[in-house]
Design a protein around this motif. Structure first.
Motif, short mmCIF file in Angstrom:
data_model
loop_
_atom_site.label_atom_id
_atom_site.label_comp_id
_atom_site.label_asym_id
_atom_site.label_seq_id
_atom_site.Cartn_x
_atom_site.Cartn_y
_atom_site.Cartn_z
N SER A 1 -6.66 4.43 1.48
CA SER A 1 -5.72 5.45 1.05
C SER A 1 -6.14 6.83 1.56
CB SER A 1 -5.60 5.46 -0.48
OG SER A 1 -6.88 5.55 -1.08
N VAL B 1 0.98 7.07 -1.81
CA VAL B 1 -0.04 6.32 -1.08
C VAL B 1 -1.16 5.90 -2.01
CG1 VAL B 1 -1.85 6.51 0.68
CG2 VAL B 1 0.46 7.32 1.17
N TYR B 2 -1.65 6.85 -2.80
CA TYR B 2 -2.75 6.52 -3.73
C TYR B 2 -2.28 5.58 -4.83
CZ TYR B 2 -6.42 9.43 -1.79
OH TYR B 2 -7.39 9.93 -0.98
N LYS C 1 -2.05 2.04 -2.90
CA LYS C 1 -3.24 1.47 -2.27
C LYS C 1 -4.49 1.51 -3.15
CE LYS C 1 -3.94 1.82 2.10
NZ LYS C 1 -3.54 0.48 2.49
#
Length: 315
Positions: free
Chosen positions: A245, A293-294, A297
């Motif tokens: 990430s 994204v975080y 992932k």
């Protein structure tokens, strides 16, 4: 649009044109920007809430992530509200002080973001290369010093730009062919020599962002070397997964920035409205995508988000 001839060091206001050549589409262009901005606000606020209330996320990596979320909120909120007001309501005027303030927080948040990404790279380096010493190296005192250093460095390198603009005589025009104020764009309105502004801008870029990129690259070179020395494939995949990430966010942050810089410096044949649209998407999209994204992932955050939004009866 009329040109304002002045002989003032401190004009009362500037005019932000918006997106030249696409005036009749301004109302429609504002819709995706508004959507992206709302996603950035909601995503980063949810991320900050989860990190604040979940004790399992009270680790150095997530502390740096919360700092990144706060800076992203500053970055997007510095430009997007004025952009939407301009495109939807024709509110093109911005005071000289407002322009300097917007310019400061735009560049300040950009430099802070870059430094946070470097701090997160250091966090991953310690976690993978010295896992047994992780908690003894990244103590609360060390993290506090890193945060103070990031803010102090960013403030010290960006604040002089404000005074470099204030010293210039703006005696030609008040019209800024953009949607927001940035250092060189405003300096070019002056009728004086702006060589100092240009060289200072280049120096800040080299001292902060470029040096951060070099150190991040060094960190990941050492990290990858350590990962591929691990005995088992599962251990290698787990180690790389903890960096996935962060690498995505690094690419989303730096790649568009350098494309934008190169396009403005060398893309003389690129239409002006394309450059302005790209510059606006750059300050809007990374703050919106970073929490996504975080959230996707990073397993700890993904599990907490599912728990937060799942029906109470299924918990």
């Amino acid at each position: 649009m009329a040109t304002f001839n002045l002989s003032s060091y401190n004009p009362s206001f500037f005019i932000l044109v918006g997106i030249p050549g696409l005036e009749k589409f301004h109302i429609w262009i504002a819709i995706p920007f508004c959507t992206i901005y709302l996603v950035a606000i909601v995503g980063n606020c949810v991320l900050l809430y989860l990190i604040a209330v979940e004790h399992s996320l009270h680790e150095p990596m997530f502390f740096f992530l919360s700092m990144l979320a706060k800076t992203d909120l500053i970055l997007s909120s510095t430009t997007m509200p004025k952009l939407l007001s301009n495109l939807w309501f024709g509110d093109k005027k911005i005071t000289f002080l407002g322009c300097l303030t917007q310019m400061f927080f735009l560049h300040f948040s950009f430099v802070v973001d870059s430094a946070i990404l470097l701090a997160m790279a250091y966090d991953r380096y310690v976690a993978i290369c010295s896992p047994l010493r992780y908690t003894t190296i990244l103590t609360h005192q060390v993290i506090t010093k890193i945060v103070v250093g990031i803010i102090f460095r960013s403030f010290c390198v960006i604040l002089p730009a404000v005074f470099l603009l204030k010293r210039l005589p703006f005696c030609r025009t008040r019209i800024i062919p953009h949607t927001y104020c940035e250092h060189i764009g405003v300096a070019r309105l002056s009728c004086a020599d702006i060589s100092i502004n240009i060289w200072y801008g280049v120096s800040v870029l080299l001292v902060t962002v470029v040096s951060d990129i070099v150190l991040i690259a060094v960190s990941y070179t050492i990290i990858l070397s350590a990962v591929f020395r691990l005995p088992s494939r599962g251990a290698r995949q787990k180690a790389l997964g903890t960096c996935g990430s962060h690498v995505c966010v690094i690419l989303m942050f730096y790649t568009p920035a350098f494309f934008s810089i190169l396009a403005h410096r060398f893309g003389h044949d690129v239409p002006r409205h394309v450059l302005i649209l790209f510059a606006n998407f750059y300050v809007a999209i990374p703050p919106a995508l970073n929490p996504i994204v975080y959230g996707v992932k990073t397993k700890q955050i993904r599990d907490k988000i599912l728990l937060l939004f799942s029906p109470k009866g299924t918990q």
